[in-house]
Design an enzyme around this catalytic site. Structure first.
Site, short mmCIF file in Angstrom:
data_model
loop_
_atom_site.label_atom_id
_atom_site.label_comp_id
_atom_site.label_asym_id
_atom_site.label_seq_id
_atom_site.Cartn_x
_atom_site.Cartn_y
_atom_site.Cartn_z
N PRO A 49 -1.27 3.04 15.90
CA PRO A 49 -1.41 4.50 16.06
C PRO A 49 -2.86 4.93 16.23
O PRO A 49 -3.78 4.25 15.77
CB PRO A 49 -0.86 5.07 14.74
CG PRO A 49 -0.55 3.91 13.86
CD PRO A 49 -1.09 2.68 14.48
N TYR A 72 -11.49 -0.01 21.82
CA TYR A 72 -12.94 0.00 21.62
C TYR A 72 -13.61 -1.21 22.27
O TYR A 72 -13.84 -2.24 21.64
CB TYR A 72 -13.29 0.12 20.12
CG TYR A 72 -12.94 1.49 19.60
CD1 TYR A 72 -13.90 2.49 19.51
CD2 TYR A 72 -11.62 1.80 19.28
CE1 TYR A 72 -13.56 3.77 19.08
CE2 TYR A 72 -11.27 3.08 18.85
CZ TYR A 72 -12.24 4.05 18.76
OH TYR A 72 -11.91 5.32 18.34
N ALA A 116 -1.11 -1.65 3.87
CA ALA A 116 -2.30 -1.49 3.03
C ALA A 116 -3.56 -1.95 3.74
O ALA A 116 -3.61 -3.05 4.29
CB ALA A 116 -2.13 -2.27 1.72
N ASN A 126 -3.01 -6.52 -5.18
CA ASN A 126 -4.31 -6.17 -4.58
C ASN A 126 -4.59 -7.09 -3.40
O ASN A 126 -4.38 -8.30 -3.47
CB ASN A 126 -5.41 -6.33 -5.63
CG ASN A 126 -6.70 -5.66 -5.16
OD1 ASN A 126 -7.21 -5.95 -4.07
ND2 ASN A 126 -7.19 -4.74 -5.96
N ALA A 186 2.36 5.15 4.35
CA ALA A 186 3.36 4.34 3.64
C ALA A 186 4.31 5.20 2.81
O ALA A 186 5.48 4.87 2.67
CB ALA A 186 2.65 3.33 2.76
N LYS A 231 -10.16 -3.10 11.44
CA LYS A 231 -8.82 -3.14 12.02
C LYS A 231 -8.74 -4.14 13.17
O LYS A 231 -7.73 -4.81 13.36
CB LYS A 231 -8.40 -1.75 12.50
CG LYS A 231 -8.26 -0.71 11.40
CD LYS A 231 -7.28 -1.10 10.31
CE LYS A 231 -5.83 -0.94 10.68
NZ LYS A 231 -4.93 -1.29 9.56
N TYR A 285 -9.17 10.26 28.15
CA TYR A 285 -8.46 9.10 28.72
C TYR A 285 -6.98 9.25 28.37
O TYR A 285 -6.60 10.19 27.68
CB TYR A 285 -9.04 7.79 28.17
CG TYR A 285 -9.12 7.76 26.67
CD1 TYR A 285 -10.23 8.29 26.00
CD2 TYR A 285 -8.08 7.26 25.89
CE1 TYR A 285 -10.29 8.31 24.62
CE2 TYR A 285 -8.14 7.27 24.50
CZ TYR A 285 -9.25 7.79 23.88
OH TYR A 285 -9.30 7.82 22.51
N SER A 342 -7.37 10.79 7.50
CA SER A 342 -7.06 11.48 8.77
C SER A 342 -6.72 12.95 8.55
O SER A 342 -7.02 13.79 9.41
CB SER A 342 -5.95 10.75 9.54
OG SER A 342 -4.85 10.47 8.73
N GLY A 374 0.82 -1.22 0.00
CA GLY A 374 0.00 0.00 0.00
C GLY A 374 0.85 1.26 0.00
O GLY A 374 0.52 2.26 0.65
P1 NDP Z 1 -4.36 5.83 2.97
O1 NDP Z 1 -5.78 5.79 2.53
O2 NDP Z 1 -3.54 6.97 2.59
O3 NDP Z 1 -3.63 4.48 2.52
C1 NDP Z 1 -4.29 3.24 2.48
C2 NDP Z 1 -3.53 2.35 1.53
O4 NDP Z 1 -4.17 1.07 1.46
C3 NDP Z 1 -3.54 2.93 0.11
O5 NDP Z 1 -2.26 2.78 -0.44
C4 NDP Z 1 -4.53 2.03 -0.62
O6 NDP Z 1 -4.25 1.87 -1.98
C5 NDP Z 1 -4.30 0.72 0.10
N1 NDP Z 1 -5.43 -0.18 -0.17
C6 NDP Z 1 -6.72 -0.03 0.18
N2 NDP Z 1 -7.45 -1.05 -0.32
C7 NDP Z 1 -6.59 -1.85 -1.00
C8 NDP Z 1 -6.71 -3.05 -1.75
N3 NDP Z 1 -7.88 -3.68 -1.91
N4 NDP Z 1 -5.60 -3.59 -2.31
C9 NDP Z 1 -4.39 -2.98 -2.18
N5 NDP Z 1 -4.22 -1.84 -1.49
C10 NDP Z 1 -5.30 -1.29 -0.91
O7 NDP Z 1 -4.41 5.66 4.56
P2 NDP Z 1 -3.29 5.73 5.69
O8 NDP Z 1 -1.96 5.92 5.13
O9 NDP Z 1 -3.81 6.64 6.69
O10 NDP Z 1 -3.40 4.25 6.29
C11 NDP Z 1 -2.38 3.28 6.15
C12 NDP Z 1 -2.57 2.24 7.21
O11 NDP Z 1 -2.48 2.85 8.49
C13 NDP Z 1 -3.89 1.50 7.17
O12 NDP Z 1 -3.65 0.16 7.54
C14 NDP Z 1 -4.70 2.21 8.26
O13 NDP Z 1 -5.71 1.40 8.78
C15 NDP Z 1 -3.61 2.47 9.28
N6 NDP Z 1 -3.89 3.53 10.24
C16 NDP Z 1 -4.10 4.81 9.81
C17 NDP Z 1 -4.35 5.81 10.71
C18 NDP Z 1 -4.54 7.24 10.32
O14 NDP Z 1 -5.00 8.04 11.12
N7 NDP Z 1 -4.20 7.63 9.10
C19 NDP Z 1 -4.44 5.52 12.15
C20 NDP Z 1 -4.17 4.14 12.50
C21 NDP Z 1 -3.91 3.21 11.57
P3 NDP Z 1 -4.77 2.95 -3.07
O15 NDP Z 1 -3.79 4.08 -2.94
O16 NDP Z 1 -4.67 2.21 -4.35
O17 NDP Z 1 -6.15 3.32 -2.68
#
Ligand code: NDP
Length: 317
Positions: free
Chosen positions: A185, A129, A80, A59, A13, A162, A281, A200, A7
């Site tokens: 996080p 939660y 991802a 994917n 990322a 999650k 909290y 976010s 991802g």
């Molecule tokens: P983004 O939406 O920026 O990134 C999510 C990534 O997941 C994207 O690269 C997206 O790809 C990829 N993705 C989603 N669905 C698929 C799929 N079916 N196949 C392949 N790739 C997929 O979000 P964040 O960077 O914020 O999140 C990254 C991680 O961090 C996630 O696991 C999220 O749950 C976790 N997280 C985020 C927090 C936040 O506040 N941001 C807090 C806690 C955890 P594409 O670009 O192609 O859509």
């Protein structure tokens, strides 16, 4: 040092890839659509990318999609997972990609003995939660697990995705003897590297545009989050889960800080309801600090997020 980041085009990322390249790693980065410049150009432009960044198409929902990509890697960072707020079918759009994707990635890792450790981007969603959890004075730590039944009843579908993803990740890791460490996080903010608006960062934008909700959230800077990921891979003794929260504040406090930072912009005066404010909290920092993570103060992250949103024209003031 060869690692895989799943991802890679996402908010967190992209920063992770940047820091890995800075530290000299060679990175195999997976994206859903390598031909979409909005998802890849900012990665290809990172220092070191020409020499040490390799993009692959994968994917979460395709079985075996990651099999050959993780081959030869020393470590895998599985980030991802969909973090979206608009969906019609939570099962298909959130839960399945989160859970099946995690199983897919871990099953691919299980076949590759070169992989020393997997670092999973989990979330405080998988920690905090359960019924009566977020109460005044509570100190949440890594021993807490969200309760899927409570989360399902509350219809917190992203939280459920999650929670279930981390739960099944631990099961598979145990079954296959995978050394896995999770980073959990809270809401992640900080400057955006990617050209698209992630969820976010959109939360911050909504403080400016909408009446704020009566809720309390934890916040942490993206640069600390990616540092924690890399330390979780590099520190041999790292194990288990790591809560990553700089501070927990009520939304009214976020608005207050924004008002101090930007006295000239119009910000909502009132909370969306007139009930007593949701309690504050705490989340323990002890375990994450022992990894060597330091925390950028929330006020600094908030300011830099707003500046980045302005620069990228998501905020027009
Ligand atoms: P983004 O939406 O920026 O990134 C999510 C990534 O997941 C994207 O690269 C997206 O790809 C990829 N993705 C989603 N669905 C698929 C799929 N079916 N196949 C392949 N790739 C997929 O979000 P964040 O960077 O914020 O999140 C990254 C991680 O961090 C996630 O696991 C999220 O749950 C976790 N997280 C985020 C927090 C936040 O506040 N941001 C807090 C806690 C955890 P594409 O670009 O192609 O859509």
């Amino acid at each position: 040092k060869l690692v895989c980041v799943t991802g890679a085009s996402g908010f967190i990322a992209s920063w992770l890839v940047k820091l890995l390249l800075e530290k000299g790693y060679t990175v195999k980065a997976t994206v859903r659509d390598p031909n979409n410049p909005k998802k890849t150009e900012h990665l290809r432009g990172l220092p070191g990318a020409d020499e040490r960044l390799h993009l692959f198409k994968a994917n979460l929902l395709e079985e075996g999609s990651f099999d050959s990509i993780v081959e030869g890697c020393d470590g895998v960072f599985h980030t991802a997972s969909p973090f979206i707020t608009k969906y019609t079918d939570p099962q298909a759009e959130l839960i399945e990609p989160a859970v099946k994707g995690t199983l897919n990635v871990l099953t691919s890792c299980a076949k590759r003995p070169s992989i020393r450790r997997v670092v999973l981007t989990s979330s405080m969603a998988a920690v905090a939660y359960k019924r009566n959890a977020q109460t005044a004075g509570a100190v949440i730590d890594e021993t807490w697990f969200s309760d899927p039944d409570f989360v399902r009843e509350s219809q917190f579908w992203y939280v459920l995705s999650k929670t279930l993803a981390e739960e099944s990740a631990w099961k598979v890791a145990k079954e296959h003897g995978i050394d896995m460490v999770t980073i959990n996080p809270s809401m992640v903010i900080g400057p955006l590297l990617q050209p698209t608006l992630n969820t976010s960062a959109e939360f911050i934008l909504n403080f400016i545009n909408e009446t704020f909700k009566n809720s309390t959230l934890g916040w942490v800077d993206v640069r600390d989050v990616v540092n924690a990921h890399i330390l979780a891979f590099e520190v041999p003794s790292a194990s288990g889960r790591h809560c990553l929260v700089d501070t927990v504040v009520h939304n009214s406090e976020v608005v207050k800080i924004l008002r101090q930072l930007y006295p000239n912009i119009q910000l909502p005066e009132e909370c969306a309801d007139d009930k007593p404010y949701e309690p504050i909290y705490k989340v323990s920092k002890e375990k994450t600090k022992s990894l060597g993570v330091e925390f950028i103060p929330f006020e600094v992250s908030l300011k830099e997020t707003v500046e980045s949103l302005r620069e990228k024209k998501f905020a027009n003031f």
